[in-house]
Write a protein that holds these residues in place. Structure first.
Motif, mmCIF file in Angstrom:
data_model
loop_
_atom_site.group_PDB
_atom_site.id
_atom_site.type_symbol
_atom_site.label_atom_id
_atom_site.label_comp_id
_atom_site.label_asym_id
_atom_site.label_seq_id
_atom_site.Cartn_x
_atom_site.Cartn_y
_atom_site.Cartn_z
ATOM 1 N N VAL A 98 48.746 11.371 -23.241
ATOM 2 C CA VAL A 98 49.585 12.520 -22.875
ATOM 3 C C VAL A 98 49.568 13.555 -23.992
ATOM 4 O O VAL A 98 49.408 14.766 -23.763
ATOM 5 C CB VAL A 98 51.032 12.052 -22.576
ATOM 6 N N VAL B 22 56.658 11.127 -14.799
ATOM 7 C CA VAL B 22 56.416 12.410 -15.447
ATOM 8 C C VAL B 22 57.246 13.495 -14.769
ATOM 9 O O VAL B 22 57.294 13.559 -13.534
ATOM 10 C CB VAL B 22 54.918 12.790 -15.405
ATOM 11 N N ALA C 99 57.302 12.580 -20.362
ATOM 12 C CA ALA C 99 56.798 11.316 -19.798
ATOM 13 C C ALA C 99 57.735 10.207 -20.258
ATOM 14 O O ALA C 99 57.972 10.036 -21.458
ATOM 15 C CB ALA C 99 55.378 11.041 -20.270
ATOM 16 N N ARG D 153 47.245 17.578 -15.274
ATOM 17 C CA ARG D 153 48.547 17.037 -14.855
ATOM 18 C C ARG D 153 48.367 15.825 -13.944
ATOM 19 O O ARG D 153 49.085 14.818 -14.060
ATOM 20 C CB ARG D 153 49.363 18.125 -14.134
ATOM 21 N N VAL E 293 47.401 12.915 -16.070
ATOM 22 C CA VAL E 293 48.572 12.402 -16.797
ATOM 23 C C VAL E 293 49.476 11.614 -15.862
ATOM 24 O O VAL E 293 49.971 10.535 -16.211
ATOM 25 C CB VAL E 293 49.341 13.569 -17.451
ATOM 26 N N ASP E 294 49.697 12.128 -14.663
ATOM 27 C CA ASP E 294 50.525 11.408 -13.692
ATOM 28 C C ASP E 294 49.954 10.032 -13.400
ATOM 29 O O ASP E 294 50.686 9.029 -13.344
ATOM 30 C CB ASP E 294 50.642 12.197 -12.385
ATOM 31 N N ASP F 239 45.960 15.124 -24.415
ATOM 32 C CA ASP F 239 45.651 16.089 -23.362
ATOM 33 C C ASP F 239 46.388 17.400 -23.586
ATOM 34 O O ASP F 239 45.869 18.485 -23.262
ATOM 35 C CB ASP F 239 46.021 15.512 -21.998
ATOM 36 N N SER F 240 47.594 17.327 -24.128
ATOM 37 C CA SER F 240 48.380 18.552 -24.325
ATOM 38 C C SER F 240 47.801 19.428 -25.426
ATOM 39 O O SER F 240 48.070 20.637 -25.470
ATOM 40 C CB SER F 240 49.829 18.189 -24.672
ATOM 41 N N TRP G 161 48.166 22.819 -17.873
ATOM 42 C CA TRP G 161 47.899 21.449 -17.437
ATOM 43 C C TRP G 161 46.834 21.400 -16.350
ATOM 44 O O TRP G 161 45.916 20.614 -16.402
ATOM 45 C CB TRP G 161 49.196 20.794 -16.949
ATOM 46 N N ARG H 33 47.906 8.223 -15.268
ATOM 47 C CA ARG H 33 47.934 7.350 -16.435
ATOM 48 C C ARG H 33 49.348 6.829 -16.708
ATOM 49 O O ARG H 33 49.551 5.646 -16.977
ATOM 50 C CB ARG H 33 47.405 8.105 -17.658
ATOM 51 N N VAL H 34 50.325 7.712 -16.630
ATOM 52 C CA VAL H 34 51.715 7.294 -16.872
ATOM 53 C C VAL H 34 52.201 6.395 -15.739
ATOM 54 O O VAL H 34 52.868 5.381 -15.968
ATOM 55 C CB VAL H 34 52.629 8.523 -17.022
#
Length: 560
Positions: free
Chosen positions: A492, A542, A551, A528, A531-532, A495-496, A524, A534-535
């Protein structure tokens, strides 16, 4: 004085317990009215018609002594009361035998025969006593001293013997009620004790109180409400009958309450989950704390609980519950059958079980999706780690060696005074250094060695050395998390920071979750979704608002 209970039969005056003590009048009315109310409930709900009829008869027998003492009443009413009052112990015995579920087969037939014999013998002895006993010649007469309309032949000796017979039958009836209630309670299954246990226990206590009263009349014939012995016996009989009435009413009302809850749970899945589901309700209803309710899902032997978790049932103790489409649920218990479940839960059980099964199946599918997402992410992470290792051990090392060679060649060219070679060598060295830095940035954007070796905080500090990150880390010293969680949290942040703008990152831990907050001008876009995924693969969530993305990762409770 005339009391409420006396008024029920027209006024018994002081020839009754209620006519002497007001508290006795209240007890008398409460006991009789409670029996009538319980009878109405049993008959109306269909939970025990025979018990309901017997409860009505017991209430009449309880009030019968008031009719006997009604000196201004008709001889017919007083005589009927005189004949009916001695039947109360036999009626309580019959109640103890009829309390649902009534005994069936040979034991039930024998018990019914004994009840019939005792009732008939008591009725015959009572009639015989009324025909030969002149109450005026009985020095212990109390209620019936003026009642001689039924006497056809005065025989003092025979009357005394019949009186002993009536009292003996009353003692016997009370003891049989006590024995029947106690034995049935001891032998009853857990589901029976849950519903009928209180009634069986109350019938046993009532029989004991009635036996004690009849025995007292044998040993101490002078019955007077003012005597402590008879006052306490009256209180004991009244309270026992009230308890019996309340327990009989519980038999009628309990299934209605259970079915009402089932109906509510059938349409409110959230409430069903909050209350532990139908399994817990059924366990309480059947009195089996070890009961487990499972739902077969899909093909094979896959069984899950109401929350969609795998459940291993002992097939030897399983009762299948059938619906229109086959087996709806499986109940593991030693005290139940499909008929018992239907009886306890009612018609709404099919809808409730079907809805809970659908919920369980949805949770299973969701769990499968999360597990599948986790497998995909783990596979991708494994590939990225392999790439990072290959870059570090291969391309990075070769680039580093190339820069050393170029530096050496540049030094030789400068020392030999060959300006034509110095310029291209310097440009090549600069490009090699930039390529090495780019390659190092790419490797940091995957998974650095620090993440595995030292943990999340160390890896993020290493990332902040090469990316524009402002870190605020509030983690316990040396704190480590599951490898999947650390990888997701690191990804996270990484990536940011891909866009190159300054990003403010805050990491904090609470009792139940790890928070990773990212704030900055981050585009994103498609990231995004990554990330969604992965989390979400580690059970996290998220959320985004404006320039801030958060997150939240759930944490397992520490062991012990």
């Amino acid at each position: 004085m005339v009391t409420a209970s006396a008024a029920l039969v027209g006024g018994a005056g002081e020839a009754s317990y209620g006519g002497v003590v007001t508290a006795f009048a209240v007890l008398e009315m409460v006991a009789g009215a409670a029996l009538l109310a319980a009878a109405v409930a049993l008959i109306a709900t269909g939970r025990g018609t025979a018990s309901g009829v017997l409860a009505v008869a017991a209430s009449a027998a309880w009030f019968a002594p008031n009719a006997v003492g009604w000196e201004d009443g008709s001889s017919l009413a007083r005589g009927a009361g005189l004949l009916f009052a001695p039947l109360l112990p036999a009626l309580v015995f019959a109640l103890a035998a009829s309390i649902p579920p009534a005994l069936a087969g040979r034991p039930g037939a024998r018990l019914l025969g004994l009840v019939t014999l005792l009732t008939a013998a008591t009725a015959a002895a009572s009639i015989g006593l009324a025909l030969v006993r002149d109450p005026l010649r009985d020095r212990y007469c109390w209620r019936d001293c003026t009642l001689d309309a039924l006497v056809v032949h005065d025989d003092v000796v025979l009357a005394r013997r019949l009186a002993w017979l009536v009292l003996g039958l009353a003692v016997t009836g009370g003891l049989l009620a006590t024995l029947t209630g106690t034995v049935r309670l001891a032998r009853a299954a857990a589901v029976t004790r849950r519903g009928s246990g209180p009634a069986l226990a109350a019938a046993a206590l009532t029989g004991l109180a009635l036996s004690a009263y009849a025995l007292a009349l044998v040993l101490e014939p002078r019955e007077e409400p003012g005597r402590a012995l008879y006052g306490w016996l009256f209180v004991a009989r009244s309270l026992a009958l009230v308890a019996l009435a309340a327990a009989l009413a519980w038999i009628a009302v309990r299934p209605v309450l259970v079915r009402g809850r089932v109906t509510r749970l059938a349409v409110d899945l959230e409430r069903s989950a909050a209350e532990g589901g139908l399994g817990r309700l059924l366990a309480r209803a059947l009195g089996d704390p070890g009961l487990r309710l499972g739902y077969p899902i899909g093909a094979g032997d896959r069984v899950v609980d109401a929350d969609g978790r795998p459940l291993a049932l002992d097939r030897r103790r399983v009762t299948p519950l059938l619906g229109d489409d086959g087996v709806v649920a499986l109940v593991e218990s030693d005290v139940t059958t499909a008929d018992v479940v239907e009886s306890e839960l009612g018609p709404a059980s099919q809808l409730a079980l079907g809805n809970e099964r659908l919920r369980a199946e949805a949770l299973v599918r969701l769990s499968d999706v999360i597990a599948s997402r986790a497998r995909i992410v783990n596979t991708a992470d494994t590939a990225r780690r392999r790439m990072e290792r290959d870059l570090h051990d291969g391309a990075q090392q070769r680039l580093l060696a190339l820069t050393y060679d170029l530096r050496a060649a540049l030094t030789i060219a400068e020392s030999s005074g060959n300006p034509e070679a110095v310029r291209p060598l310097r440009e090549a060295l600069d490009r090699a250094v930039v390529a090495a830095q780019d390659l190092r940035d790419i490797a940091h954007g995957i998974f650095p060695a620090e993440l595995t070796a030292s943990g999340l905080e160390s890896a993020l500090e290493s990332l902040a050395d090469v990316r524009p990150l402002r870190l605020t880390v509030g983690l316990p010293t040396g704190r480590r998390y599951d490898a999947e969680l650390e990888a997701a949290a690191y990804a996270v942040v990484a990536d940011s920071a891909e866009d190159g703008g300054l990003v403010v990152v805050t990491i904090a831990e609470s009792d139940v979750a790890l928070l990773v907050a990212v704030e900055g001008d981050v585009d994103w876009g498609e990231r995004r979704l990554r990330v969604d995924d992965r989390v979400g693969a580690v059970g996290g969530h998220v959320s985004a608002s404006g320039r801030r993305l958060e997150a939240l990762f759930p944490l397992r409770p520490p062991p012990g």
